[in-house]
Design a protein around this motif. Structure first.
Motif, PDB file in Angstrom:
ATOM      1  N   ILE A  13       9.938   4.599  -1.532  1.00 29.91           N
ATOM      2  CA  ILE A  13       9.212   3.880  -0.503  1.00 29.91           C
ATOM      3  C   ILE A  13       9.414   4.585   0.823  1.00 29.91           C
ATOM      4  O   ILE A  13      10.521   4.961   1.177  1.00 29.91           O
ATOM      5  CB  ILE A  13       9.699   2.427  -0.398  1.00 29.91           C
ATOM      6  N   ARG A  14       8.341   4.738   1.573  1.00 32.78           N
ATOM      7  CA  ARG A  14       8.434   5.488   2.812  1.00 32.78           C
ATOM      8  C   ARG A  14       8.865   4.635   3.987  1.00 32.78           C
ATOM      9  O   ARG A  14       9.444   5.118   4.935  1.00 32.78           O
ATOM     10  CB  ARG A  14       7.081   6.121   3.141  1.00 32.78           C
ATOM     11  N   GLY A  15       8.577   3.363   3.992  1.00 37.06           N
ATOM     12  CA  GLY A  15       8.840   2.546   5.168  1.00 37.06           C
ATOM     13  C   GLY A  15       9.587   1.278   4.843  1.00 37.06           C
ATOM     14  O   GLY A  15      10.102   1.080   3.758  1.00 37.06           O
ATOM     15  N   GLU A  16       9.629   0.386   5.833  1.00 35.59           N
ATOM     16  CA  GLU A  16      10.327  -0.883   5.678  1.00 35.59           C
ATOM     17  C   GLU A  16       9.336  -1.967   5.263  1.00 35.59           C
ATOM     18  O   GLU A  16       8.146  -1.743   5.111  1.00 35.59           O
ATOM     19  CB  GLU A  16      11.006  -1.260   6.999  1.00 35.59           C
ATOM     20  N   LEU A  48       9.346  -3.811   2.472  1.00 35.76           N
ATOM     21  CA  LEU A  48       9.003  -3.801   1.057  1.00 35.76           C
ATOM     22  C   LEU A  48       9.502  -5.073   0.399  1.00 35.76           C
ATOM     23  O   LEU A  48      10.628  -5.488   0.596  1.00 35.76           O
ATOM     24  CB  LEU A  48       9.630  -2.590   0.381  1.00 35.76           C
ATOM     25  N   SER A 102      -0.898  -4.989  -0.395  1.00 33.11           N
ATOM     26  CA  SER A 102      -0.507  -5.610   0.874  1.00 33.11           C
ATOM     27  C   SER A 102      -0.962  -7.059   0.979  1.00 33.11           C
ATOM     28  O   SER A 102      -0.350  -7.849   1.694  1.00 33.11           O
ATOM     29  CB  SER A 102      -1.078  -4.808   2.052  1.00 33.11           C
ATOM     30  N   THR A 104       3.732  -4.088   0.289  1.00 36.24           N
ATOM     31  CA  THR A 104       4.040  -3.257   1.448  1.00 36.24           C
ATOM     32  C   THR A 104       2.753  -2.929   2.186  1.00 36.24           C
ATOM     33  O   THR A 104       1.660  -2.996   1.611  1.00 36.24           O
ATOM     34  CB  THR A 104       4.742  -1.950   1.028  1.00 36.24           C
ATOM     35  N   THR A 105       2.902  -2.588   3.447  1.00 32.79           N
ATOM     36  CA  THR A 105       1.747  -2.171   4.256  1.00 32.79           C
ATOM     37  C   THR A 105       1.782  -0.671   4.528  1.00 32.79           C
ATOM     38  O   THR A 105       1.020  -0.183   5.361  1.00 32.79           O
ATOM     39  CB  THR A 105       1.743  -2.937   5.594  1.00 32.79           C
ATOM     40  N   ASP A 106       2.646   0.056   3.842  1.00 27.20           N
ATOM     41  CA  ASP A 106       2.804   1.483   4.104  1.00 27.20           C
ATOM     42  C   ASP A 106       1.574   2.300   3.734  1.00 27.20           C
ATOM     43  O   ASP A 106       1.396   3.408   4.242  1.00 27.20           O
ATOM     44  CB  ASP A 106       4.008   2.026   3.329  1.00 27.20           C
ATOM     45  N   TYR A 107       0.743   1.777   2.849  1.00 25.73           N
ATOM     46  CA  TYR A 107      -0.390   2.560   2.353  1.00 25.73           C
ATOM     47  C   TYR A 107      -1.734   1.972   2.784  1.00 25.73           C
ATOM     48  O   TYR A 107      -2.762   2.249   2.162  1.00 25.73           O
ATOM     49  CB  TYR A 107      -0.329   2.646   0.823  1.00 25.73           C
ATOM     50  N   ASP A 108      -1.715   1.189   3.841  1.00 23.04           N
ATOM     51  CA  ASP A 108      -2.964   0.574   4.295  1.00 23.04           C
ATOM     52  C   ASP A 108      -3.979   1.601   4.783  1.00 23.04           C
ATOM     53  O   ASP A 108      -5.181   1.310   4.841  1.00 23.04           O
ATOM     54  CB  ASP A 108      -2.676  -0.431   5.418  1.00 23.04           C
TER      55      ASP A 108
END
Length: 277
Positions: free
Chosen positions: A89-92, A94, A159, A182-186
Motif C-alpha cells: 500500500i502506498r499511502g495511509e 487503508l 474507495s 483506500t483512496t490511493d488509486y482514485d
C-alpha cells in the motif's frame, strides 16, 4: 646472740616493706566505657561478628523475571520486523474488509476496473485485462504497470463502500484476493483497482506467457520474469508521478477519465500533435 640477729633481720624486712609501701605507683585512672561491661561469652575475635542473612532466592526470582521480560520483548521485535513492509500500500487510510461483516460477493459487469501489474512478469496486466473483459467481470478503464515492480501481496481496492460487494466478487474470481478500502488509486477514475503482486496465482498467468511467446518468438512460452527473453513489452510506460499511462506521441500522461494527454505544467489537455517540451 641468736635472738639479737633475728631481731635485726626482722627490722630490715620491716624497713623494706615500709619503703615499698611509700614508693609511688605509676597508675592512671580512666573513665568507664562500654568495653568495661562486655558480656562474657565463648566467642573471640572475628567470630563475634553477627552473620548477615542471605537472600539467594530473591536474586534467583529477579533473574527469572528479567529473562522472561527480555525473551518476550525479543519475540515481539522479531514479529514486528517480519511484518514490516508486507502490505503493498502506498499511502495511509487503508481499511481491510476481512474483519468486518462481509456483503454478498457479486460480479458487477458495469463496474469500472483498473489493472496494475506490480510484478516483473511481462504482459500480466494485459492478460488479466483480456480475461476480465471476456468474462464480463467489469469494464476495464486502464491496464498497465504499477509504479513499483516489487509488490508482494495482490489485492482489490475500492474507495466507495457501495462497491464492497463488487470488489469481493472480483477478488474471488481472481483467485481469492484480499480487498481493502483506500483512496490511493482514485486518480485512475475506476471503481475497482486490481493490484497484482508476487503472490498472484489467479487467471492470466498462462495467457501472459502466451502473449510473451507471440511477442517474441524466441521465448519458450514460459512466464517471462524480469524481461527474460529480450522481447519488447506490450505494456505502456507509466508516469511515476501520476501513475497514468504516458502518451507515446506527446510524452504526457493520459488522464484515464478523459483519455487525453495532460500537460503536467498547466494541468490542461495537451494537443496530441504537439510533442512534450
Amino acid at each position: 646472740m641468736a635472738i639479737h640477729h633475728r631481731l635485726i633481720e626482722e627490722n630490715r624486712v620491716a624497713k623494706r616493706t615500709e619503703d615499698a609501701g611509700a614508693r609511688p605507683v605509676n597508675r592512671q585512672d580512666y573513665p568507664e566505657d562500654r568495653f568495661d561491661r562486655i558480656a562474657r561469652s565463648g566467642r573471640v575475635g572475628a567470630h563475634r561478628v553477627t552473620a548477615r542473612p542471605r537472600y539467594t532466592w530473591q536474586y534467583l526470582i529477579a533473574a527469572l523475571l528479567g529473562f522472561a521480560i527480555l525473551t518476550t520483548l525479543g519475540v515481539l521485535a522479531v514479529h514486528a520486523i517480519g511484518d514490516a513492509g508486507k502490505l503493498p500500500i502506498r499511502g495511509e487510510g487503508l481499511t481491510s474488509s476481512s474483519g468486518q461483516t462481509q456483503p454478498d460477493a457479486e460480479i458487477n459487469p458495469d463496474a469500472t476496473i483498473a489493472v496494475l501489474n506490480g510484478t516483473t512478469t511481462e504482459h500480466l496486466a494485459a492478460a488479466v485485462d483480456k480475461i476480465v473483459t471476456e468474462e464480463a467481470w467489469g469494464k476495464i478503464l486502464f491496464s498497465g504497470s504499477a509504479s513499483a515492480a516489487d509488490v508482494q501481496i495482490s489485492a482489490v481496492f475500492y474507495s466507495d463502500p457501495a462497491d464492497e460487494g463488487a470488489a469481493a466478487g472480483l477478488a474471488a474470481k481472481l483467485g481469492g484476493l484480499s480487498t481493502y478500502t483506500t483512496t490511493d488509486y482514485d486518480q485512475y477514475g475506476a471503481q475497482l483497482v486490481v493490484l497484482i503482486g508476487a503472490d498472484y496465482q489467479g487467471p492470466g498467468l498462462t495467457e501472459a506467457a502466451q502473449i510473451a511467446a507471440e511477442t517474441d518468438p524466441g521465448t519458450d512460452g514460459s512466464i517471462s520474469m524480469g524481461g527474460a527473453g529480450g522481447g519488447a513489452t506490450a505494456e505502456p510506460e507509466i508516469d511515476p508521478a501520476t501513475g497514468w499511462e504516458i502518451d507515446p506521441a506527446t510524452g504526457f500522461p493520459i488522464d484515464p477519465a478523459t483519455g487525453l494527454p495532460v500537460d503536467p505544467a498547466t494541468g490542461l489537455a495537451a494537443d496530441p500533435a504537439a510533442p512534450a517540451s
